[in-house]
Design a protein around this motif. Structure first.
Motif, short mmCIF file in Angstrom:
data_model
loop_
_atom_site.label_atom_id
_atom_site.label_comp_id
_atom_site.label_asym_id
_atom_site.label_seq_id
_atom_site.Cartn_x
_atom_site.Cartn_y
_atom_site.Cartn_z
N SER A 199 0.82 -1.20 0.01
CA SER A 199 -0.12 0.02 0.06
C SER A 199 1.01 1.39 0.10
N TYR A 200 0.35 2.50 -0.57
CA TYR A 200 0.88 3.78 -0.42
C TYR A 200 1.18 4.00 0.94
N THR A 201 0.28 3.78 1.92
CA THR A 201 0.55 4.11 3.27
C THR A 201 1.69 3.44 4.00
N TYR A 202 1.91 2.25 3.77
CA TYR A 202 2.94 1.35 4.20
C TYR A 202 4.30 1.97 3.78
N ALA A 203 4.23 2.21 2.43
CA ALA A 203 5.56 2.90 1.81
C ALA A 203 6.02 4.15 2.39
N ILE A 204 5.04 5.14 2.81
CA ILE A 204 5.14 6.32 3.68
C ILE A 204 5.86 5.89 4.92
N ILE A 205 5.09 5.00 5.62
CA ILE A 205 5.40 4.69 7.15
C ILE A 205 7.07 4.16 7.17
N ALA A 206 7.16 3.27 5.93
CA ALA A 206 8.48 2.49 6.00
C ALA A 206 9.56 3.48 5.64
N ASP A 207 9.31 4.45 4.89
CA ASP A 207 10.39 5.33 4.33
C ASP A 207 10.72 6.32 5.72
N ALA A 208 9.53 6.75 6.29
CA ALA A 208 10.11 7.52 7.69
C ALA A 208 10.63 6.73 8.70
N LEU A 209 10.28 5.41 8.91
CA LEU A 209 10.90 4.97 10.02
C LEU A 209 12.37 4.23 9.61
#
Length: 295
Positions: A199-209
């Motif tokens: 998902s797009y949201t997972y990619a955003i979370i994974a990038d930030a963390l």
């Protein structure tokens, strides 16, 4: 007409069987079979392998499918262009909404929209943001209001309407809930419940963390953020949610140096005409655009 046969072909591809396609198009199964047989004869290739009650695309079918979708989209585009010659804002509005945006951002917009344009008939599909993008690419939907992909989708135009800050949450009984300070790497010792990895949201979370040194491996996943909130609340794992979804059963963790934020907004196809109904909705969304999104 050949377009009717192509529509039958695409419907079978989307629904997985002749019977399901016939029901969706309000036709008999023999009619679907005849249209597909005529199309295969015209093209000179078999499009499906028919095994028992199931169907599977042949190599020729897989090669032809994107062109069939594009042809149907162009036909719909032409019909919309003609409809737009009339000044009225009326008729169908084929819209896709992601679940979170539909529940938390769009109710007031839609309430005002249907009050202002009572002759519009919204046809709303609630789907994941990734599926919504595909539906706009394929011409199945005029607009989608979703979590915007990062990086931007190369074949679509996006209009950011809202910024959606996100935070890490744990249940009130979680070991980190009362910690004086928490670093992103401290989360590695505990299971996570997060959106699906594609998902797009997972990619955003994974990038930030990931930028803070944490590689995440979720124990469970769900597209539904309300489900993730419940799972975190009962102690199954930590999660990341929009900060606006704070809940009494959750504790929000402050992670130094970590900023997680989604962009929410509308997407459309740059080469296809929008109906007057879709244009009106975009105008209404633009009036609600947050100042930070304008920047």
């Amino acid at each position: 007409m050949q377009t009717e046969a192509i529509q039958a072909f695409v419907s079978v591809c989307d629904r997985g069987s002749f019977q399901a396609a016939a029901e969706a198009l309000h036709l008999s199964q023999p009619t679907i079979s005849k249209r597909l047989a005529a199309l295969e004869t015209r093209l000179g290739h078999e499009l499906f392998d028919r095994v028992g009650r199931g169907v599977a695309l042949t190599e020729a079918g897989r090669a032809y499918l994107p062109h069939a979708r594009e042809l149907l989209a162009v036909i719909q585009d032409g019909a919309r262009a003609l409809d737009n010659l009339h000044a009225d804002t009326a008729g169908p509005l084929r819209l896709a909404l992601s679940h979170h945006v539909g529940l938390h951002r769009m109710p007031e917009v839609l309430r005002a929209y249907i009050a202002r344009y009572p002759n519009v008939a919204p046809e709303i599909a609630f789907v994941d943001s990734e599926a919504a993008c595909r539906s706009v690419v394929n011409g199945e939907r005029e607009l989608a209001v979703i979590t915007l992909p990062s990086p931007a989708h190369p074949g679509l135009v996006e209009d950011c309407i809202w910024h959606d800050p996100m935070s890490v949450f744990v249940g009130r009984d979680h070991a980190l809930a009362t910690a004086e300070s928490v670093a992103a790497t401290d989360l590695a010792a505990y299971p996570a419940v997060l959106p699906p990895v594609e998902s797009y949201t997972y990619a955003i979370i994974a990038d930030a963390l990931g930028a803070a040194g944490l590689d995440i491996a979720p124990r469970m996943t769900s597209h539904y953020l309300e489900t993730l909130r419940m799972l975190a609340g009962v102690g199954i794992g930590w999660t990341v949610l929009p900060t606006s979804m704070e809940h009494p059963e959750l504790a929000r963790l402050e992670l130094p140096g970590v900023a997680i934020q989604r962009r929410l907004g509308a997407i459309r196809h740059p080469r296809r005409s929008l109906s007057n109904a879709a244009r009106a909705l975009l105008t209404m969304l633009d009036a609600r655009r947050e100042p930070s999104a304008r920047a």
